[in-house]
Scaffold this motif. Structure first.
Motif, PDB file in Angstrom:
ATOM      1  N   UNK A  94      -0.337  -9.427 -20.277  1.00 39.63           N
ATOM      2  CA  UNK A  94       0.605 -10.115 -19.470  1.00 39.63           C
ATOM      3  C   UNK A  94       1.315  -9.321 -18.392  1.00 39.63           C
ATOM      4  N   UNK A  95       0.572  -8.302 -18.059  1.00 37.93           N
ATOM      5  CA  UNK A  95       1.221  -7.419 -17.169  1.00 37.93           C
ATOM      6  C   UNK A  95       1.102  -7.813 -15.600  1.00 37.93           C
ATOM      7  N   UNK A  96       2.041  -7.061 -14.683  1.00 36.18           N
ATOM      8  CA  UNK A  96       1.911  -7.137 -13.426  1.00 36.18           C
ATOM      9  C   UNK A  96       0.638  -7.504 -12.562  1.00 36.18           C
ATOM     10  N   UNK A  97      -0.201  -6.523 -12.947  1.00 35.35           N
ATOM     11  CA  UNK A  97      -1.452  -6.773 -12.245  1.00 35.35           C
ATOM     12  C   UNK A  97      -2.535  -7.821 -12.679  1.00 35.35           C
ATOM     13  N   UNK A  98      -2.027  -8.525 -13.753  1.00 36.61           N
ATOM     14  CA  UNK A  98      -2.597  -9.786 -14.040  1.00 36.61           C
ATOM     15  C   UNK A  98      -2.234 -10.837 -12.958  1.00 36.61           C
ATOM     16  N   UNK A  99      -0.899 -10.914 -12.332  1.00 35.42           N
ATOM     17  CA  UNK A  99      -0.531 -11.783 -11.578  1.00 35.42           C
ATOM     18  C   UNK A  99      -0.281 -11.515 -10.180  1.00 35.42           C
ATOM     19  N   UNK A 100      -0.579 -10.262  -9.861  1.00 38.83           N
ATOM     20  CA  UNK A 100      -0.368  -9.907  -8.591  1.00 38.83           C
ATOM     21  C   UNK A 100      -0.963 -10.457  -7.378  1.00 38.83           C
ATOM     22  N   UNK A 101      -0.401 -10.702  -6.234  1.00 39.63           N
ATOM     23  CA  UNK A 101      -1.156 -11.195  -5.014  1.00 39.63           C
ATOM     24  C   UNK A 101      -1.271 -10.178  -3.959  1.00 39.63           C
ATOM     25  N   UNK A 102      -2.494 -10.071  -3.447  1.00 37.85           N
ATOM     26  CA  UNK A 102      -2.668  -9.232  -2.121  1.00 37.85           C
ATOM     27  C   UNK A 102      -1.482  -9.178  -1.349  1.00 37.85           C
ATOM     28  N   UNK A 103      -0.985  -8.039  -0.808  1.00 32.94           N
ATOM     29  CA  UNK A 103      -0.007  -7.739   0.250  1.00 32.94           C
ATOM     30  C   UNK A 103       1.241  -7.649  -0.186  1.00 32.94           C
ATOM     31  N   UNK A 104       1.407  -7.876  -1.653  1.00 30.10           N
ATOM     32  CA  UNK A 104       2.785  -7.452  -2.071  1.00 30.10           C
ATOM     33  C   UNK A 104       2.996  -5.818  -2.349  1.00 30.10           C
ATOM     34  N   UNK A 105       4.164  -5.451  -2.719  1.00 33.08           N
ATOM     35  CA  UNK A 105       4.632  -4.136  -2.583  1.00 33.08           C
ATOM     36  C   UNK A 105       5.365  -3.969  -4.038  1.00 33.08           C
ATOM     37  N   UNK A 106       5.087  -2.979  -4.657  1.00 30.92           N
ATOM     38  CA  UNK A 106       5.351  -2.568  -6.149  1.00 30.92           C
ATOM     39  C   UNK A 106       6.348  -1.364  -6.007  1.00 30.92           C
ATOM     40  N   UNK A 107       7.484  -1.390  -6.599  1.00 30.96           N
ATOM     41  CA  UNK A 107       8.365  -0.520  -6.591  1.00 30.96           C
ATOM     42  C   UNK A 107       8.774  -0.114  -7.938  1.00 30.96           C
ATOM     43  N   UNK A 108       8.568   0.949  -8.496  1.00 34.17           N
ATOM     44  CA  UNK A 108       8.731   1.226  -9.896  1.00 34.17           C
ATOM     45  C   UNK A 108       9.858   2.532  -9.674  1.00 34.17           C
ATOM     46  N   UNK A 109      11.198   1.938 -10.113  1.00 32.86           N
ATOM     47  CA  UNK A 109      12.357   2.423 -10.059  1.00 32.86           C
ATOM     48  C   UNK A 109      12.739   3.323 -11.646  1.00 32.86           C
ATOM     49  N   UNK A 110      11.869   2.961 -12.491  1.00 35.82           N
ATOM     50  CA  UNK A 110      12.008   3.815 -13.685  1.00 35.82           C
ATOM     51  C   UNK A 110      11.736   5.162 -13.685  1.00 35.82           C
ATOM     52  N   UNK A 111      12.433   6.047 -14.694  1.00 29.51           N
ATOM     53  CA  UNK A 111      12.068   7.372 -14.659  1.00 29.51           C
ATOM     54  C   UNK A 111      10.932   7.559 -15.714  1.00 29.51           C
ATOM     55  N   UNK A 112       9.752   8.180 -14.927  1.00 33.40           N
ATOM     56  CA  UNK A 112       8.480   8.157 -15.998  1.00 33.40           C
ATOM     57  C   UNK A 112       7.469   9.055 -15.406  1.00 33.40           C
ATOM     58  N   UNK A 113       6.329   9.115 -16.000  1.00 33.04           N
ATOM     59  CA  UNK A 113       5.412  10.291 -15.812  1.00 33.04           C
ATOM     60  C   UNK A 113       4.807  10.181 -14.259  1.00 33.04           C
ATOM     61  N   UNK A 114       5.024  11.500 -13.526  1.00 30.03           N
ATOM     62  CA  UNK A 114       4.386  11.550 -12.352  1.00 30.03           C
ATOM     63  C   UNK A 114       2.836  10.862 -12.382  1.00 30.03           C
ATOM     64  N   UNK A 115       2.186  11.456 -13.496  1.00 31.42           N
ATOM     65  CA  UNK A 115       1.117  11.045 -13.831  1.00 31.42           C
ATOM     66  C   UNK A 115       0.550   9.309 -13.841  1.00 31.42           C
ATOM     67  N   UNK A 116       1.708   8.901 -14.344  1.00 31.63           N
ATOM     68  CA  UNK A 116       1.530   7.180 -14.373  1.00 31.63           C
ATOM     69  C   UNK A 116       1.647   6.618 -13.211  1.00 31.63           C
ATOM     70  N   UNK A 117       2.804   7.199 -12.211  1.00 34.61           N
ATOM     71  CA  UNK A 117       2.840   6.740 -11.025  1.00 34.61           C
ATOM     72  C   UNK A 117       1.697   6.679 -10.126  1.00 34.61           C
ATOM     73  N   UNK A 118       0.893   7.736 -10.287  1.00 34.79           N
ATOM     74  CA  UNK A 118      -0.322   8.086  -9.302  1.00 34.79           C
ATOM     75  C   UNK A 118      -1.313   7.082 -10.149  1.00 34.79           C
ATOM     76  N   UNK A 119      -1.297   6.900 -11.153  1.00 29.29           N
ATOM     77  CA  UNK A 119      -2.330   5.815 -11.830  1.00 29.29           C
ATOM     78  C   UNK A 119      -2.112   4.520 -11.145  1.00 29.29           C
TER      79      UNK A 119
END
Length: 301
Positions: free
Chosen positions: A81-106
């Motif tokens: 039920x994640x974001x990529x299941x419902x995202x529409x083209x042209x949107x902008x995703x902004x993750x402001x959580x502190x998380x792994x740099x490798x996860x941000x790249x993925x």
């Protein structure tokens, strides 16, 4: 920009006041949180509730996540039920959580395959900064996309610095946490020394917080310690998570950071005493305990 609908996923300690700033600024805001009651005040201000992370992006142009741990971020973006299941083209995703740099790249790589842009933009300043809209925002992603999102970042923070491609924001946040970790040891040990020396700790802070030792931790966390206030602006559990990420990334880069490793061990001892939900100034409790032990050993010898 005000015609863009903004989705906010994660309305806890940080996300709640950040979403309030968006509503106050006149943005249309959609929200989702694992615990709906934590979003009640935002719904009362006019935000629209969505039951899942997948449902929210279907009705949002910009999606901001402010969650918790890397596993939570991973699930939020890539889950059933994640974001990529419902995202529409042209949107902008902004993750402001502190998380792994490798996860941000993925996340960035997956975003590009479905026609959306991704920015990693972790913050510093704690709950106080989120409430006051004075956060420091460390931003990674495509520069052109970041520039278009600056009006959003201006709602949250006073210091907004572009760091480079996806993952750069998270690497910068790791530098921030490493610096805070070392600084907090100094703040706590300085207070312990002052207490043992018989100084008035409020007078002590008046002096050293205006000189070369001046820092955020002295201004915000030290007075809390003096007053016995260990309520969280940023929890021990979250700080241990961040220090673990920093050590993991350092190991991958073949870096030795002994000071960081020491602080993490001290924070693990704070967790072990059941204070994981306390503010990260609770480091003082671990260091005070060690100080008392040292004094006893000296007397015995």
């Amino acid at each position: 920009m005000k015609n863009k609908i903004i989705g906010v996923i994660g309305t806890g300690l940080m996300g709640n006041p950040m979403a309030k700033h968006l509503l106050t600024a006149g943005y249309t805001v959609n929200i989702h949180n694992r615990t709906k009651s934590k979003a009640d005040s935002l719904i009362g201000m006019g935000a629209t509730w969505f039951d899942t992370p997948a449902a929210l992006p279907q009705k949002s142009d910009i999606i901001i996540t402010m969650i918790g741990f890397p596993k939570d971020v991973d699930e939020c973006y890539f889950g059933v039920d994640g974001i990529f299941q419902g995202i529409k083209p042209g949107a902008v995703l902004i993750d402001m959580t502190t998380t792994k740099p490798s996860l941000a790249i993925r996340i960035s790589e997956q975003a590009s395959t479905v026609g959306v842009d991704f920015i990693d933009a972790p913050v510093s300043g704690g709950e106080v900064g989120a409430i006051n809209g004075t956060l420091s925002i460390m931003i990674g992603g495509e520069k052109e996309v970041v520039d278009t999102m600056m009006p959003i970042f201006e709602v949250f923070g006073k210091n907004r610095v572009y760091q480079g491609p996806a993952g750069s924001g998270q690497h910068t946040k790791m530098c921030n946490q490493i610096t805070i970790a070392g600084t907090l040891i100094g703040v706590c040990e300085g207070l312990i020394y002052g207490l043992k020396a018989g100084l008035d700790l409020n007078n002590l802070l008046q002096s050293i917080s205006k000189g070369a030792a001046e820092c955020w931790s002295l201004h915000i966390l030290a007075p809390k310690i003096v007053n016995g206030d260990y309520s969280p602006g940023f929890t021990v559990d979250n700080f241990v998570k961040d220090l673990g990420i920093a050590l993991e990334e350092a190991e991958a880069m073949k870096l030795s950071l002994p000071g960081l490793a020491l602080v993490k061990q001290l924070y693990l001892s704070v967790q072990a005493t059941g204070n994981g939900s306390s503010g990260n100034q609770a480091l003082y409790l671990a260091l005070e305990k060690l100080s008392n032990l040292d004094q006893k050993l000296t007397l015995v010898n």
